[in-house]
Design an enzyme around this catalytic site. Structure first.
Site, PDB file in Angstrom:
ATOM      1  N   LYS A  76       0.841  -1.198   0.000  1.00  0.00           N
ATOM      2  CA  LYS A  76       0.000   0.000   0.000  1.00  0.00           C
ATOM      3  C   LYS A  76       0.878   1.250   0.000  1.00  0.00           C
ATOM      4  O   LYS A  76       1.766   1.399   0.855  1.00  0.00           O
ATOM      5  CB  LYS A  76      -0.915   0.013   1.227  1.00  0.00           C
ATOM      6  N   ASP A 106     -14.072   2.968  12.024  1.00  0.00           N
ATOM      7  CA  ASP A 106     -14.641   2.843  10.675  1.00  0.00           C
ATOM      8  C   ASP A 106     -15.038   1.391  10.389  1.00  0.00           C
ATOM      9  O   ASP A 106     -14.778   0.864   9.312  1.00  0.00           O
ATOM     10  CB  ASP A 106     -13.641   3.338   9.628  1.00  0.00           C
TER      11      ASP A 106
END
Length: 507
Positions: free
Chosen positions: A44, A147
């Site tokens: 990432k 989240d």
């Protein structure tokens, strides 16, 4: 236009292969770890538009959080490396996960009750680890994810343990440190945020439990518990603060679940944090009676048990006459070789039976230790070092709840004919026997265990043998062994967590 990143090799180790996805925070690529024989990983990168110091710090904090949590829970994506490329763009390396997003699964249809229970339990176990905290300066500080939503849950297939849920994206997670200021601005996803999160208040684990409740409702009914008049902050603020979720039967007449389970979901959705389950351990305890009643835990254990080599009798062995000599009979007739020391060691050996050569692992233990392993789960894994000398580390773990793990490992030199033969036998047969010998009586085999090998690992073994045949000859077998031993030390906690997770339920 072709992606210029494809084919790049980061820090002489990670070769980028394909773009897996991209979002506001950056891009994720599928890659190969060339130092570990091409093992797939994911990389990432932080988006170039976010290359300010604040976002760099947050990105590094996300990597650190996942690295620490992923070492302690198989239900949190594991980060293994962090770095900066030649353009000063930070990246981190994580395990490569193939599977289906929970959001896609829910869109197709509501989950069956056993599937709902299994996935929810996995998510709770991951959250439990996060809420217990990460070590900072010798103290544990809880992590609130902030989240939790279906798109941050991936359902993947593990070669050894079947279906596993993993929590992703700790990008906005909050470390609850005593001397740190809580944010006073909203961060999260509107439809899944708790009332106190919408207000920018100080958060604790109960905020994640509210988000979990939204997701649980959605998993069971296929519908959202709340619906905002407008998809704006104000619309969702009013929904989370003043709208009451409808009973399951009103939003989906086909849903049939116990009333007590519906009540649990509704408690998670309470507007006031004090009225919710106070910890995910409380949620797990509430789920346990349903797990037992609907056999989801039993179903999972049976699937895992069969993978861990509780191998049934094949049709061929059933059809044998009583006089037929089976491979196990041959194994039990074996005696400890005179050229091997009397001590707690293990080594691979190929023995001939009426059905051909058989891959076996010979192990010497004490009598009490052998008794402890009469009934146990069996796990295996193979690690490969293509350089400097092609070598396989063959790992076997014998595990039971009372006595814990017994680690057995052996190295296969893939430049030697014996090593190549053993790797081929393992890949072709898809299983091997563990022959257990007692230090007190080494003249006869005390016990024989059968261990199965996942199909994916069989294919890998075949590929590694092919690679080794064309690699140059070296005299650095010892160096590769040392490298693989270090890799084993890294993954040992992960393997142990997988095994312990079968038995760990809150009390």
């Amino acid at each position: 236009m072709a992606d210029p990143n494809i084919g790049r090799v980061l820090i002489n180790r990670y070769q980028l292969v394909e773009l897996l996805g991209q979002g506001a925070m950056g891009r994720v690529y599928g890659a190969r770890d060339v130092l570990l024989g091409g093992v797939p990983v994911a990389v990432k990168f932080l988006a170039q538009t976010l290359l300010n110091q604040k976002m760099r710090d947050r990105f590094e904090r996300e990597a650190t959080t996942c690295a620490l949590l992923g070492q302690r829970s198989i239900h949190i994506v594991r980060v293994s490396d962090y770095g900066v490329d030649e353009d000063e763009i930070p990246f981190y390396v994580m395990e490569y996960l193939k599977g289906q997003g929970l959001s896609e699964m829910i869109m197709q249809k509501p989950l069956t009750l056993p599937k709902f229970l299994g996935i929810t339990r996995h998510i709770c176990l991951g959250l439990q680890t996060a809420h217990q905290g990460i070590p900072i300066d010798g103290k544990l500080y809880p992590i609130v994810h902030r989240d939790i939503k279906p798109s941050n849950i991936l359902i993947c297939q593990d070669d050894s343990f079947g279906e596993i849920a993993k929590i992703l994206d700790f990008g906005i997670a909050k470390t609850l440190q005593e001397d740190s200021d809580q944010t006073n601005c909203f961060m999260g996803t509107l439809a899944y945020s708790s009332p106190e999160q919408m207000e920018g208040k100080e958060l604790d684990a109960r905020s994640d439990i509210y988000s979990l409740g939204v997701m649980m409702y959605q998993m069971v009914t296929g519908k959202m518990p709340l619906n905002a008049e407008t998809h704006t902050f104000g619309g969702w603020y009013r929904a989370h603060h003043y709208q009451a979720p409808h009973p399951f039967s009103e939003v989906n007449a086909s849903v049939r679940v116990p009333k007590a389970l519906e009540n649990l979901v509704m408690r998670c959705l309470s507007k006031e944090p004090g009225n919710r389950p106070q910890t995910v351990v409380d949620v797990l305890r509430s789920l346990e009676p349903f797990d037992q009643r609907f056999n989801s835990g039993l179903e999972l254990s049976q699937r895992i048990g069969s993978t861990l080599a509780k191998v049934g009798i094949s049709k061929e062995s059933k059809q044998k006459t009583p006089a037929a000599v089976t491979p196990d009979d041959v194994c039990k007739l074996a005696a400890w070789p005179a050229n091997k020391p009397i001590g707690e060691i293990s080594f691979p050996n190929a023995i001939r039976t009426s059905q051909g050569l058989l891959a076996t692992l010979w192990v010497m233990l004490t009598d009490p230790e052998i008794q402890k392993r009469q009934q146990c789960s069996r796990y295996n894994q193979f690690l490969f070092a293509p350089a400097p000398h092609p070598t396989v580390l063959w790992i076997t773990v014998l595990f039971n709840q009372q006595h814990g793990p017994r680690w057995l490992y052996s190295y296969l030199d893939l430049k030697a004919s014996q090593g190549q033969q053993m790797a081929r036998l393992l890949s072709e047969n898809g299983q091997y026997r563990v022959l257990m010998f007692s230090k007190e009586n080494p003249k006869e085999c005390s016990n024989v265990l059968t261990v199965s090998i996942a199909a994916a690992q069989c294919r890998q073994l075949q590929e590694w043998v092919s690679m080794a045949q064309v690699s140059p000859q070296t005299n650095q077998f010892g160096l590769s062994k040392s490298f693989l031993k270090k890799e084993l030390d890294v993954i040992k906690p992960q393997i142990l967590m997988k095994l312990e997770d079968l038995y760990d339920m809150p009390t």
